[in-house]
Design an enzyme around this catalytic site. Structure first.
Site, PDB file in Angstrom:
ATOM      1  N   GLU A  63     -14.585   8.188   4.883  1.00 33.50           N
ATOM      2  CA  GLU A  63     -15.367   7.032   4.431  1.00 33.50           C
ATOM      3  C   GLU A  63     -16.630   6.824   5.256  1.00 33.50           C
ATOM      4  O   GLU A  63     -16.604   6.883   6.487  1.00 33.50           O
ATOM      5  CB  GLU A  63     -14.504   5.776   4.498  1.00 33.50           C
ATOM      6  CG  GLU A  63     -15.179   4.543   3.925  1.00 33.50           C
ATOM      7  CD  GLU A  63     -14.178   3.457   3.606  1.00 33.50           C
ATOM      8  OE1 GLU A  63     -13.748   3.386   2.436  1.00 33.50           O
ATOM      9  OE2 GLU A  63     -13.815   2.699   4.526  1.00 33.50           O
ATOM     10  N   LYS A  72     -18.832   4.124   6.380  1.00 34.87           N
ATOM     11  CA  LYS A  72     -18.636   2.674   6.542  1.00 34.87           C
ATOM     12  C   LYS A  72     -19.399   2.214   7.783  1.00 34.87           C
ATOM     13  O   LYS A  72     -19.034   2.552   8.898  1.00 34.87           O
ATOM     14  CB  LYS A  72     -17.135   2.385   6.693  1.00 34.87           C
ATOM     15  CG  LYS A  72     -16.759   0.944   6.940  1.00 34.87           C
ATOM     16  CD  LYS A  72     -15.242   0.859   7.082  1.00 34.87           C
ATOM     17  CE  LYS A  72     -14.751  -0.544   7.347  1.00 34.87           C
ATOM     18  NZ  LYS A  72     -13.273  -0.600   7.490  1.00 34.87           N
ATOM     19  N   LYS A  96     -17.067   2.363  -3.478  1.00 33.21           N
ATOM     20  CA  LYS A  96     -16.152   1.359  -2.929  1.00 33.21           C
ATOM     21  C   LYS A  96     -16.865   0.018  -2.798  1.00 33.21           C
ATOM     22  O   LYS A  96     -17.817  -0.125  -2.036  1.00 33.21           O
ATOM     23  CB  LYS A  96     -15.607   1.804  -1.571  1.00 33.21           C
ATOM     24  CG  LYS A  96     -14.461   0.929  -1.082  1.00 33.21           C
ATOM     25  CD  LYS A  96     -13.838   1.471   0.177  1.00 33.21           C
ATOM     26  CE  LYS A  96     -12.640   0.638   0.594  1.00 33.21           C
ATOM     27  NZ  LYS A  96     -12.087   1.073   1.889  1.00 33.21           N
ATOM     28  N   GLU A 119      -6.291  -0.085  -6.160  1.00 29.68           N
ATOM     29  CA  GLU A 119      -5.762  -0.474  -4.849  1.00 29.68           C
ATOM     30  C   GLU A 119      -4.819  -1.667  -4.963  1.00 29.68           C
ATOM     31  O   GLU A 119      -5.164  -2.688  -5.552  1.00 29.68           O
ATOM     32  CB  GLU A 119      -6.938  -0.819  -3.933  1.00 29.68           C
ATOM     33  CG  GLU A 119      -6.543  -1.358  -2.573  1.00 29.68           C
ATOM     34  CD  GLU A 119      -7.772  -1.659  -1.735  1.00 29.68           C
ATOM     35  OE1 GLU A 119      -8.525  -0.710  -1.436  1.00 29.68           O
ATOM     36  OE2 GLU A 119      -7.990  -2.845  -1.408  1.00 29.68           O
ATOM     37  N   ASN A 133      -3.126  -0.239   0.002  1.00 28.23           N
ATOM     38  CA  ASN A 133      -3.974  -0.668   1.118  1.00 28.23           C
ATOM     39  C   ASN A 133      -3.101  -1.210   2.240  1.00 28.23           C
ATOM     40  O   ASN A 133      -2.318  -2.141   2.026  1.00 28.23           O
ATOM     41  CB  ASN A 133      -4.973  -1.731   0.657  1.00 28.23           C
ATOM     42  CG  ASN A 133      -6.101  -1.940   1.657  1.00 28.23           C
ATOM     43  OD1 ASN A 133      -6.099  -1.354   2.742  1.00 28.23           O
ATOM     44  ND2 ASN A 133      -7.066  -2.764   1.288  1.00 28.23           N
ATOM     45  N   GLU A 193      -4.413   3.880   2.236  1.00 23.29           N
ATOM     46  CA  GLU A 193      -5.745   3.449   2.665  1.00 23.29           C
ATOM     47  C   GLU A 193      -5.683   2.553   3.900  1.00 23.29           C
ATOM     48  O   GLU A 193      -4.850   1.660   3.974  1.00 23.29           O
ATOM     49  CB  GLU A 193      -6.418   2.649   1.548  1.00 23.29           C
ATOM     50  CG  GLU A 193      -6.466   3.324   0.193  1.00 23.29           C
ATOM     51  CD  GLU A 193      -6.943   2.365  -0.871  1.00 23.29           C
ATOM     52  OE1 GLU A 193      -7.808   1.516  -0.564  1.00 23.29           O
ATOM     53  OE2 GLU A 193      -6.451   2.424  -1.994  1.00 23.29           O
ATOM     54  N   SER A 194      -6.574   2.815   4.838  1.00 22.93           N
ATOM     55  CA  SER A 194      -6.841   1.944   5.982  1.00 22.93           C
ATOM     56  C   SER A 194      -5.824   2.074   7.116  1.00 22.93           C
ATOM     57  O   SER A 194      -4.633   2.286   6.878  1.00 22.93           O
ATOM     58  CB  SER A 194      -6.908   0.466   5.561  1.00 22.93           C
ATOM     59  OG  SER A 194      -7.898   0.273   4.579  1.00 22.93           O
TER      60      SER A 194
END
Length: 262
Positions: free
Chosen positions: A57, A59, A120, A169, A189, A219-220
């Protein structure tokens, strides 16, 4: 939805109205008609064929951490991710809270990024789906906690109509009911978008509630290659990782070193 997410969505509604005044949806629809027949790389197929499944990603900022890499160059880092083994990219396009822009996807594409790119953002309006297609995204992120099931289904259908895929998500057991709407990929997520607290155990907890035949993405909060190995072992296909790479001086090199440990 809780505190931060409610604030973001409220701001997003105002932002979209401003965008509409600057550039009409009719204009975007016309641009998309020109692009409709162009090839779009499939994020779903890339994840299914990948041995690592890393979605790297781009970011620059987050509401909880502030600036992560304020001077990050979207014409360099996404290409470096591609060259260092990323299966796909995620590029934040929210400006106010994440320091992103649709221009970042355009810059990545202009730099010859060929792998799939996920747009995103906090999508709450069809207008944003047209924005995603025009700037060159392969897929869009839809967040269950921002949408009703009816809205979500409409947006999935619209993305497919525009030749894009959908990563849906979810964060809670209740939200996993959205998986029946037929997204191309289902994401769990690990971050609570209301509080921004992160717990990777959320992926383990909700995995069994996803359809067995769907492409699954965690995710994350993933910072250890061992976690990727464990999640892959239970059946996850993709792993969205941003901050862990972006906080390093050379995000592409950080990605390469991470993959080497897999």
């Amino acid at each position: 939805m809780a505190d931060i997410l409610e604030e973001i969505v409220a701001y997003k509604r105002k932002e979209i109205e401003r965008y509409r005044k600057e550039l009409s949806q009719v204009y975007l629809e016309g641009r998309v008609e020109i692009l409709k027949k162009s090839d779009v790389p499939s994020m779903k197929h890339s994840l299914l064929q990948s041995t690592t499944g890393i979605i790297a990603e781009f970011k620059r900022k987050s509401p909880s951490k502030g600036w992560i890499k304020k001077d990050a160059d979207a014409s360099m880092i996404p290409l470096s991710y591609q060259n260092n083994g990323a299966t796909a990219l995620s590029i934040l396009t929210d400006a106010n809270y994440f320091g992103g822009s649709t221009t970042h996807i355009r810059l990545a594409k202009a730099a010859k990024v060929k792998i799939p790119i996920l747009y995103k953002n906090f999508i709450i309006d069809e207008y944003q789906i047209y924005q995603a297609r025009v700037c060159g995204a392969s897929a869009i992120l839809l967040i269950a906690s921002c949408l009703t099931k009816d809205q979500c289904k409409l947006f999935i259908d619209k993305a497919h109509e525009l030749n894009m895929e959908v990563l849906l998500e979810m964060h809670t057991e209740e939200e996993t009911e959205y998986a029946e709407l037929g997204p191309d990929m289902c994401g769990i997520n690990n971050r609570n978008l209301g509080t921004f607290e992160t717990d990777v155990n959320n992926s383990y907890r909700l995995f069994s509630r996803l359809p067995s035949d769907t492409v699954k993405v965690s995710e994350s909060g993933i910072s250890d290659p061992e976690i990727v190995k464990q999640l892959k072992a239970i059946g996850f296909n993709g792993f969205l990782i941003g901050e862990n790479f972006m906080k390093e001086e050379d995000p592409g090199l950080a990605l390469r070193n991470f993959i080497a440990q897999l």
